[in-house]
Design a protein around this motif. Structure first.
Motif, PDB file in Angstrom:
ATOM      1  N   GLN A 258       2.097 -43.407 -38.367  1.00 24.35           N
ATOM      2  CA  GLN A 258       2.876 -42.479 -37.559  1.00 24.35           C
ATOM      3  C   GLN A 258       1.905 -41.722 -36.674  1.00 24.35           C
ATOM      4  O   GLN A 258       0.861 -41.249 -37.143  1.00 24.35           O
ATOM      5  N   VAL A 259       2.263 -41.625 -35.398  1.00 23.19           N
ATOM      6  CA  VAL A 259       1.395 -40.946 -34.440  1.00 23.19           C
ATOM      7  C   VAL A 259       1.710 -39.456 -34.482  1.00 23.19           C
ATOM      8  O   VAL A 259       2.804 -39.026 -34.101  1.00 23.19           O
ATOM      9  N   ILE A 260       0.772 -38.662 -34.972  1.00 23.26           N
ATOM     10  CA  ILE A 260       0.942 -37.223 -35.090  1.00 23.26           C
ATOM     11  C   ILE A 260      -0.180 -36.534 -34.332  1.00 23.26           C
ATOM     12  O   ILE A 260      -1.358 -36.725 -34.633  1.00 23.26           O
ATOM     13  N   ASN A 261       0.202 -35.749 -33.314  1.00 22.37           N
ATOM     14  CA  ASN A 261      -0.773 -35.042 -32.471  1.00 22.37           C
ATOM     15  C   ASN A 261      -1.804 -36.013 -31.903  1.00 22.37           C
ATOM     16  O   ASN A 261      -3.001 -35.702 -31.836  1.00 22.37           O
ATOM     17  N   GLY A 262      -1.349 -37.188 -31.518  1.00 19.37           N
ATOM     18  CA  GLY A 262      -2.219 -38.166 -30.891  1.00 19.37           C
ATOM     19  C   GLY A 262      -3.034 -39.003 -31.842  1.00 19.37           C
ATOM     20  O   GLY A 262      -3.750 -39.913 -31.403  1.00 19.37           O
ATOM     21  N   ALA A 263      -2.962 -38.736 -33.138  1.00 19.39           N
ATOM     22  CA  ALA A 263      -3.750 -39.489 -34.119  1.00 19.39           C
ATOM     23  C   ALA A 263      -2.856 -40.427 -34.910  1.00 19.39           C
ATOM     24  O   ALA A 263      -1.702 -40.104 -35.217  1.00 19.39           O
ATOM     25  N   ASP A 264      -3.396 -41.613 -35.261  1.00 16.90           N
ATOM     26  CA  ASP A 264      -2.661 -42.581 -36.069  1.00 16.90           C
ATOM     27  C   ASP A 264      -2.827 -42.230 -37.548  1.00 16.90           C
ATOM     28  O   ASP A 264      -3.922 -42.342 -38.106  1.00 16.90           O
ATOM     29  N   VAL A 265      -1.735 -41.796 -38.168  1.00 22.48           N
ATOM     30  CA  VAL A 265      -1.759 -41.396 -39.571  1.00 22.48           C
ATOM     31  C   VAL A 265      -1.119 -42.499 -40.398  1.00 22.48           C
ATOM     32  O   VAL A 265       0.051 -42.835 -40.210  1.00 22.48           O
ATOM     33  N   TYR A 266      -1.895 -43.058 -41.317  1.00 23.14           N
ATOM     34  CA  TYR A 266      -1.398 -44.141 -42.165  1.00 23.14           C
ATOM     35  C   TYR A 266      -0.306 -43.613 -43.074  1.00 23.14           C
ATOM     36  O   TYR A 266      -0.468 -42.588 -43.740  1.00 23.14           O
ATOM     37  N   ILE A 267       0.836 -44.276 -43.112  1.00 26.16           N
ATOM     38  CA  ILE A 267       1.976 -43.777 -43.880  1.00 26.16           C
ATOM     39  C   ILE A 267       2.331 -44.711 -45.031  1.00 26.16           C
ATOM     40  O   ILE A 267       3.427 -44.636 -45.579  1.00 26.16           O
ATOM     41  N   GLY A 268       1.427 -45.568 -45.419  1.00 22.28           N
ATOM     42  CA  GLY A 268       1.728 -46.489 -46.495  1.00 22.28           C
ATOM     43  C   GLY A 268       1.994 -45.812 -47.823  1.00 22.28           C
ATOM     44  O   GLY A 268       2.632 -46.374 -48.689  1.00 22.28           O
ATOM     45  N   LYS A 269       1.511 -44.566 -48.002  1.00 27.05           N
ATOM     46  CA  LYS A 269       1.678 -43.891 -49.284  1.00 27.05           C
ATOM     47  C   LYS A 269       2.795 -42.842 -49.246  1.00 27.05           C
ATOM     48  O   LYS A 269       3.140 -42.293 -50.277  1.00 27.05           O
ATOM     49  N   ASN A 270       3.331 -42.557 -48.068  1.00 28.68           N
ATOM     50  CA  ASN A 270       4.362 -41.539 -47.952  1.00 28.68           C
ATOM     51  C   ASN A 270       5.749 -42.166 -47.981  1.00 28.68           C
ATOM     52  O   ASN A 270       6.504 -42.093 -47.032  1.00 28.68           O
ATOM     53  N   ILE A 271       6.077 -42.800 -49.070  1.00 27.99           N
ATOM     54  CA  ILE A 271       7.336 -43.523 -49.156  1.00 27.99           C
ATOM     55  C   ILE A 271       8.034 -43.185 -50.469  1.00 27.99           C
ATOM     56  O   ILE A 271       7.423 -42.701 -51.416  1.00 27.99           O
ATOM     57  N   THR A 272       9.330 -43.452 -50.515  1.00 24.57           N
ATOM     58  CA  THR A 272      10.094 -43.166 -51.721  1.00 24.57           C
ATOM     59  C   THR A 272      10.519 -44.440 -52.440  1.00 24.57           C
ATOM     60  O   THR A 272      11.041 -44.381 -53.536  1.00 24.57           O
ATOM     61  N   VAL A 273      10.339 -45.565 -51.804  1.00 23.19           N
ATOM     62  CA  VAL A 273      10.620 -46.843 -52.457  1.00 23.19           C
ATOM     63  C   VAL A 273       9.324 -47.632 -52.493  1.00 23.19           C
ATOM     64  O   VAL A 273       8.276 -47.140 -52.096  1.00 23.19           O
ATOM     65  N   SER A 274       9.365 -48.842 -52.951  1.00 26.30           N
ATOM     66  CA  SER A 274       8.152 -49.657 -53.046  1.00 26.30           C
ATOM     67  C   SER A 274       8.220 -50.816 -52.054  1.00 26.30           C
ATOM     68  O   SER A 274       8.620 -51.926 -52.401  1.00 26.30           O
ATOM     69  N   PRO A 275       7.874 -50.575 -50.814  1.00 30.14           N
ATOM     70  CA  PRO A 275       7.885 -51.658 -49.830  1.00 30.14           C
ATOM     71  C   PRO A 275       6.667 -52.551 -49.987  1.00 30.14           C
ATOM     72  O   PRO A 275       5.745 -52.254 -50.753  1.00 30.14           O
ATOM     73  N   ILE A 276       6.664 -53.642 -49.245  1.00 28.25           N
ATOM     74  CA  ILE A 276       5.517 -54.557 -49.265  1.00 28.25           C
ATOM     75  C   ILE A 276       4.525 -54.059 -48.226  1.00 28.25           C
ATOM     76  O   ILE A 276       4.745 -54.208 -47.034  1.00 28.25           O
ATOM     77  N   ILE A 277       3.462 -53.451 -48.659  1.00 32.70           N
ATOM     78  CA  ILE A 277       2.469 -52.897 -47.740  1.00 32.70           C
ATOM     79  C   ILE A 277       1.168 -53.686 -47.893  1.00 32.70           C
ATOM     80  O   ILE A 277       0.711 -53.943 -49.007  1.00 32.70           O
ATOM     81  N   GLU A 278       0.575 -54.046 -46.779  1.00 31.23           N
ATOM     82  CA  GLU A 278      -0.695 -54.771 -46.762  1.00 31.23           C
ATOM     83  C   GLU A 278      -0.617 -56.035 -47.611  1.00 31.23           C
ATOM     84  O   GLU A 278      -1.517 -56.378 -48.365  1.00 31.23           O
ATOM     85  N   GLN A 279       0.473 -56.733 -47.479  1.00 30.32           N
ATOM     86  CA  GLN A 279       0.647 -57.981 -48.215  1.00 30.32           C
ATOM     87  C   GLN A 279       0.882 -59.105 -47.221  1.00 30.32           C
ATOM     88  O   GLN A 279       1.457 -58.892 -46.162  1.00 30.32           O
ATOM     89  N   ASN A 280       0.432 -60.300 -47.582  1.00 28.08           N
ATOM     90  CA  ASN A 280       0.570 -61.417 -46.666  1.00 28.08           C
ATOM     91  C   ASN A 280       2.027 -61.651 -46.284  1.00 28.08           C
ATOM     92  O   ASN A 280       2.923 -61.597 -47.117  1.00 28.08           O
ATOM     93  N   VAL A 281       2.228 -61.921 -45.007  1.00 26.54           N
ATOM     94  CA  VAL A 281       3.557 -62.239 -44.514  1.00 26.54           C
ATOM     95  C   VAL A 281       3.816 -63.717 -44.774  1.00 26.54           C
ATOM     96  O   VAL A 281       2.975 -64.565 -44.524  1.00 26.54           O
TER      97      VAL A 281
END
Length: 270
Positions: free
Chosen positions: A62-85
């Motif tokens: 998420q782009v916050i104040n011009g910076a790219d903030v990784y949001i892989g840990k700010n979730i309420t469910v368990s999505p597939i993050i950094e996993q092979n497509v």
């Protein structure tokens, strides 16, 4: 085998010039367009030339104040993050963000390069609207009610922007004297079921609370109802009256009778 290893090694050393270009897409879907919604991010990566899904790793930001903030840990469910497509799949890893605030939000999906494909990224902007303010009033006949009377309450909710709220836009609950349990729930634009007033006299304070929904903010209205005791039945008082006090023998006597009704709420009625 040695020749194959040499080819792979050389391919790596050549860098992006020999990696196949990719194209990434990012779908940003929100449960509603208003404050408090759930936003789902879904990214897909394809071979730019063949338009087939490729293997690799996708990260969300998420782009916050011009910076790219990784949001892989700010979730309420368990999505597939950094996993092979999956190469044959049609949907990449996804992430859900809950209780999004009103305003402009920017998101990025980045495909990380590997031995065969070049990196790519995409940015998507969405706007989330603030919920609409409301105010409410409760309609009922303003008078003194008698203990045990049955009345019907009707609360009207108006939106600040002039939009009309319907029966599907939420629930109104009525409370007596700040009690925790509601008396009678009611949908909007409808009158409640008949409600029996308390059996003791007094001034009772009621609160109607509109709970709001995905689009409209809650509101409440406080009102009072005066409950008076059951009046007593009128008492009949009979009076007899003659035209004079003293009479002669064989004289006719004229007698007039009158009845007065007396109750607790006014002067005698003749």
């Amino acid at each position: 085998n040695r020749n194959l290893d040499k080819i792979k090694y050389t391919y790596k050393e050549w860098g992006d010039l020999n990696r196949k270009p990719t194209v990434i897409t990012l779908d940003v879907n929100s449960s509603t367009e208003y404050d408090g919604c759930v936003v789902t991010l879904v990214a897909n990566v394809k071979d730019q030339e063949l338009q087939t899904y490729v293997d690799g790793t996708i990260k969300y930001y998420q782009v916050i104040n011009g910076a790219d903030v990784y949001i892989g840990k700010n979730i309420t469910v368990s999505p597939i993050i950094e996993q092979n497509v999956e190469r044959q799949g049609t949907q990449g890893p996804q992430i859900k963000l809950t209780n999004m605030t009103a305003g402009t939000h920017k998101f990025k999906a980045k495909y990380m390069q590997n031995d065969y494909y070049s990196k790519s990224e995409i940015e998507v902007t969405i706007n989330i609207k603030p919920k609409i303010s409301t105010n409410c009033t409760t309609q009922y006949i303003v008078k003194d009610y008698i203990v045990g009377d049955t009345i019907q309450l009707n609360t009207v909710v108006n939106a600040e922007d002039g939009s009309t709220l319907g029966s599907n836009d939420g629930i109104i609950r009525y409370y007596l004297n700040d009690q925790m349990n509601p008396l009678v729930p009611s949908t909007l634009s409808t009158i409640t079921e008949p409600y029996q007033l308390p059996t003791k006299k007094g001034l009772y304070t009621y609160k109607a609370i509109y709970e709001g929904n995905f689009k409209y903010k809650p509101c409440e209205h406080t009102f009072t109802i005066n409950v008076i005791p059951q009046p007593n039945k009128p008492i009949a008082k009979i009076k007899l009256k003659t035209d004079k006090t003293n009479y002669y023998s064989n004289e006719d006597i004229i007698i007039a009778a009158s009845v007065d009704f007396v109750d607790d709420f006014g002067p005698p009625v003749h």
